[in-house]
Write an enzyme that holds these catalytic residues in place. Structure first.
Site, PDB file in Angstrom:
ATOM      1  N   HIS A 126     -15.071  -8.796   8.348  1.00 27.80           N
ATOM      2  CA  HIS A 126     -13.946  -9.143   7.480  1.00 27.80           C
ATOM      3  C   HIS A 126     -12.688  -8.504   8.071  1.00 27.80           C
ATOM      4  O   HIS A 126     -12.709  -7.356   8.508  1.00 27.80           O
ATOM      5  CB  HIS A 126     -14.215  -8.609   6.071  1.00 27.80           C
ATOM      6  CG  HIS A 126     -13.035  -8.725   5.160  1.00 27.80           C
ATOM      7  ND1 HIS A 126     -12.314  -9.891   5.041  1.00 27.80           N
ATOM      8  CD2 HIS A 126     -12.431  -7.824   4.343  1.00 27.80           C
ATOM      9  CE1 HIS A 126     -11.330  -9.699   4.177  1.00 27.80           C
ATOM     10  NE2 HIS A 126     -11.382  -8.452   3.754  1.00 27.80           N
TER      11      HIS A 126
ATOM     12  N   CYS B 254     -13.276 -10.429  -1.222  1.00 27.43           N
ATOM     13  CA  CYS B 254     -13.360 -10.477   0.254  1.00 27.43           C
ATOM     14  C   CYS B 254     -14.790 -10.599   0.777  1.00 27.43           C
ATOM     15  O   CYS B 254     -14.997 -10.965   1.934  1.00 27.43           O
ATOM     16  CB  CYS B 254     -12.689  -9.260   0.866  1.00 27.43           C
ATOM     17  SG  CYS B 254     -10.931  -9.163   0.479  1.00 27.43           S
TER      18      CYS B 254
ATOM     19  N   ASN C 298      -5.190 -10.380   6.028  1.00 23.35           N
ATOM     20  CA  ASN C 298      -6.437 -10.421   5.254  1.00 23.35           C
ATOM     21  C   ASN C 298      -6.437 -11.688   4.396  1.00 23.35           C
ATOM     22  O   ASN C 298      -5.654 -11.799   3.452  1.00 23.35           O
ATOM     23  CB  ASN C 298      -6.513  -9.159   4.395  1.00 23.35           C
ATOM     24  CG  ASN C 298      -7.771  -9.092   3.543  1.00 23.35           C
ATOM     25  OD1 ASN C 298      -8.490 -10.074   3.388  1.00 23.35           O
ATOM     26  ND2 ASN C 298      -8.022  -7.932   2.962  1.00 23.35           N
TER      27      ASN C 298
HETATM   28  N1  COA Z   1       5.581   0.027   5.440  1.00 22.20           N
HETATM   29  C1  COA Z   1       5.961   1.290   5.576  1.00 22.20           C
HETATM   30  N2  COA Z   1       5.382   2.296   4.906  1.00 22.20           N
HETATM   31  C2  COA Z   1       4.380   1.994   4.069  1.00 22.20           C
HETATM   32  C3  COA Z   1       3.935   0.670   3.880  1.00 22.20           C
HETATM   33  C4  COA Z   1       4.600  -0.321   4.597  1.00 22.20           C
HETATM   34  N3  COA Z   1       4.255  -1.636   4.490  1.00 22.20           N
HETATM   35  N4  COA Z   1       2.931   0.681   2.997  1.00 22.20           N
HETATM   36  C5  COA Z   1       2.729   1.948   2.643  1.00 22.20           C
HETATM   37  N5  COA Z   1       3.611   2.758   3.281  1.00 22.20           N
HETATM   38  C6  COA Z   1       3.781   4.195   3.183  1.00 22.20           C
HETATM   39  C7  COA Z   1       3.194   4.750   1.920  1.00 22.20           C
HETATM   40  O1  COA Z   1       4.104   4.571   0.841  1.00 22.20           O
HETATM   41  C8  COA Z   1       3.012   6.195   2.295  1.00 22.20           C
HETATM   42  O2  COA Z   1       4.240   6.845   2.164  1.00 22.20           O
HETATM   43  P1  COA Z   1       4.345   8.315   1.522  1.00 22.20           P
HETATM   44  O3  COA Z   1       3.502   9.184   2.431  1.00 22.20           O
HETATM   45  O4  COA Z   1       5.796   8.585   1.570  1.00 22.20           O
HETATM   46  O5  COA Z   1       3.783   8.165   0.150  1.00 22.20           O
HETATM   47  C9  COA Z   1       2.686   6.144   3.776  1.00 22.20           C
HETATM   48  O6  COA Z   1       3.061   4.832   4.218  1.00 22.20           O
HETATM   49  C10 COA Z   1       1.233   6.350   4.081  1.00 22.20           C
HETATM   50  O7  COA Z   1       0.481   5.595   3.149  1.00 22.20           O
HETATM   51  P2  COA Z   1      -1.047   5.488   3.252  1.00 22.20           P
HETATM   52  O8  COA Z   1      -1.557   4.695   2.096  1.00 22.20           O
HETATM   53  O9  COA Z   1      -1.650   6.816   3.522  1.00 22.20           O
HETATM   54  O10 COA Z   1      -1.157   4.632   4.593  1.00 22.20           O
HETATM   55  P3  COA Z   1      -2.442   4.155   5.288  1.00 22.20           P
HETATM   56  O11 COA Z   1      -2.455   4.642   6.677  1.00 22.20           O
HETATM   57  O12 COA Z   1      -3.643   4.400   4.453  1.00 22.20           O
HETATM   58  O13 COA Z   1      -2.218   2.598   5.333  1.00 22.20           O
HETATM   59  C11 COA Z   1      -2.950   0.647   4.161  1.00 22.20           C
HETATM   60  C12 COA Z   1      -2.047   1.877   4.145  1.00 22.20           C
HETATM   61  C13 COA Z   1      -2.773  -0.113   2.870  1.00 22.20           C
HETATM   62  C14 COA Z   1      -2.558  -0.205   5.331  1.00 22.20           C
HETATM   63  C15 COA Z   1      -4.395   1.121   4.321  1.00 22.20           C
HETATM   64  O14 COA Z   1      -4.657   2.111   3.375  1.00 22.20           O
HETATM   65  C16 COA Z   1      -5.396   0.042   4.202  1.00 22.20           C
HETATM   66  O15 COA Z   1      -5.451  -0.878   4.987  1.00 22.20           O
HETATM   67  N6  COA Z   1      -6.294   0.171   3.223  1.00 22.20           N
HETATM   68  C17 COA Z   1      -7.395  -0.742   3.061  1.00 22.20           C
HETATM   69  C18 COA Z   1      -6.887  -2.042   2.583  1.00 22.20           C
HETATM   70  C19 COA Z   1      -7.976  -3.004   2.443  1.00 22.20           C
HETATM   71  O16 COA Z   1      -8.858  -3.065   3.249  1.00 22.20           O
HETATM   72  N7  COA Z   1      -7.872  -3.786   1.391  1.00 22.20           N
HETATM   73  C20 COA Z   1      -8.650  -4.904   1.137  1.00 22.20           C
HETATM   74  C21 COA Z   1     -10.076  -4.646   1.172  1.00 22.20           C
HETATM   75  S1  COA Z   1     -10.824  -6.178   1.142  1.00 22.20           S
END
Ligand code: COA
Length: 332
Positions: A249, A115, A279
């Site tokens: 980004h 990224c 993304n």
């Molecule tokens: N729909 C519904 N629930 C979802 C889900 C989806 N698409 N994806 C994850 N969950 C659930 C998880 O399983 C978790 O459930 P649990 O508590 O029962 O285990 C719950 O939502 C919370 O998960 P969490 O990982 O804490 O959520 P979050 O608020 O951190 O959001 C992301 C998840 C992936 C959106 C977030 O962590 C994120 O954007 N991270 C950075 C990603 C990124 O920037 N990546 C590329 C870098 S270049």
């Protein structure tokens, strides 16, 4: 060093026509539109057609960038293409793009910083131009992330999309600042945070699809992006209030909002299009920059700040002054 500066003189972007909405995921995964919108800011993303690949998207974006710069492919000295999803393992996607464009004089290579790839690419382009190694370069970010997804993993599949963006970088003796201060970094100790375990030379027995520790990635991205922009601003002697547009980004709207709040930048000074594309990895910044330029959100003489974080982990930022008209007039 000579007084030559590197300036962007044209931008272009392309997104495949197929739109995939959050509801399309909700139809087969345990997820829903409101969760995805609230936790990520994404409403929809583009998905490449069966016959489309990274080089096809790149050619479309590059053609537009060259037209905007008023140059033809044969003017180019080189093509730097940032991608984590090349058409094939080798040769480079940049070489495929060089042939398709007919950029017969240009060297061509791919660069993989996932990224952060486009910010890495601009950093290299700036150095090559300022050193006199090249005077007209095409820097492209192009990705078909949809081919690297585990479509049954709701934690990653919903986040990514396909697209391409490109810019022309030229040597300029009239620009005052152009590509001003760029800093890129990496910390490979965190390689497992976001990775594709299979598909390369190591016999892992794992599939070629993305694995990500979402929560850890989120926290590290917020921290490193803040540090990175502060480093670039300090090195330039520029305060955040002098930035006309932040082009971050597009990984998660909450990461972008945390960064904007830290810098004290209001929404109108922050480019956001994650709602429409998700993304798109290395394509994310050049697509957002192109949309901002074409929407009139970047005016001559204004300062633009780019910043990215990605797998590696890698990150980096760049400060530039938009001087495309000045450079194009000097050619006439
Ligand atoms: N729909 C519904 N629930 C979802 C889900 C989806 N698409 N994806 C994850 N969950 C659930 C998880 O399983 C978790 O459930 P649990 O508590 O029962 O285990 C719950 O939502 C919370 O998960 P969490 O990982 O804490 O959520 P979050 O608020 O951190 O959001 C992301 C998840 C992936 C959106 C977030 O962590 C994120 O954007 N991270 C950075 C990603 C990124 O920037 N990546 C590329 C870098 S270049």
């Amino acid at each position: 060093m000579s007084g030559v500066r590197a300036v962007i003189t044209g931008t272009g972007s392309y997104a495949p026509s197929r739109v995939m909405t959050n509801d399309d995921f909700a139809a087969y995964l345990e997820t829903n539109d409101s969760w995805i919108r609230e936790r990520t800011g994404i409403r929809e993303r583009r998905i490449a057609a069966e016959e489309e690949s990274t080089s096809d998207l790149a050619v479309m974006a590059s053609t537009k960038a060259l037209a905007a710069a008023g140059l033809s492919p044969s003017d180019l000295d080189g093509i730097l293409l940032a991608t984590a999803t090349p058409d094939i393992l080798f040769p480079s996607t940049a070489c495929l793009v060089q042939a398709r464009l007919g950029a017969s004089r240009a060297f061509a290579f791919d660069l993989n910083a996932v990224c952060s790839g486009f910010v890495y690419g601009l950093t290299v382009a700036k150095s090559m131009v300022e050193s006199g190694a090249a005077s007209k370069l095409l820097v492209v970010g192009s990705e078909v992330m949809s081919r690297s997804l585990d479509w049954s993993d709701r934690g990653t599949a919903i986040l990514f999309g396909d697209g391409a963006g490109a810019v022309v970088v030229e040597a300029s003796s009239v620009a005052r600042r152009g590509l001003e201060t760029f800093r890129v970094r990496a910390d490979g100790r965190y390689w497992e945070m976001i990775h594709v375990p299979g598909g390369g030379a190591r016999k892992t027995g794992e599939p070629p699809t993305i694995r990500m520790k979402g929560g850890e990635t989120f926290k590290m991205a917020v921290r490193q992006l803040q540090e990175s922009v502060e480093e670039v601003l300090a090195a330039s002697g520029v305060s955040a209030s002098e930035i006309s547009l932040l082009v971050p980004h597009q990984a998660n709207i909450r990461i972008i909002e945390a960064l904007s709040a830290r810098l004290g930048l209001p929404a109108e000074k922050v480019m956001v299009n994650i709602d429409r594309y998700g993304n798109t990895s290395a394509a994310s910044i050049p697509v957002a920059l192109d949309e901002a330029v074409r929407a009139g959100r970047v005016r001559e003489g204004e300062r633009v700040l780019l910043t990215a974080f990605g797998a590696g982990v890698t990150w980096g930022s760049g400060l530039l002054t938009w001087e495309a008209d000045l450079q194009k007039r000097s050619r006439a």
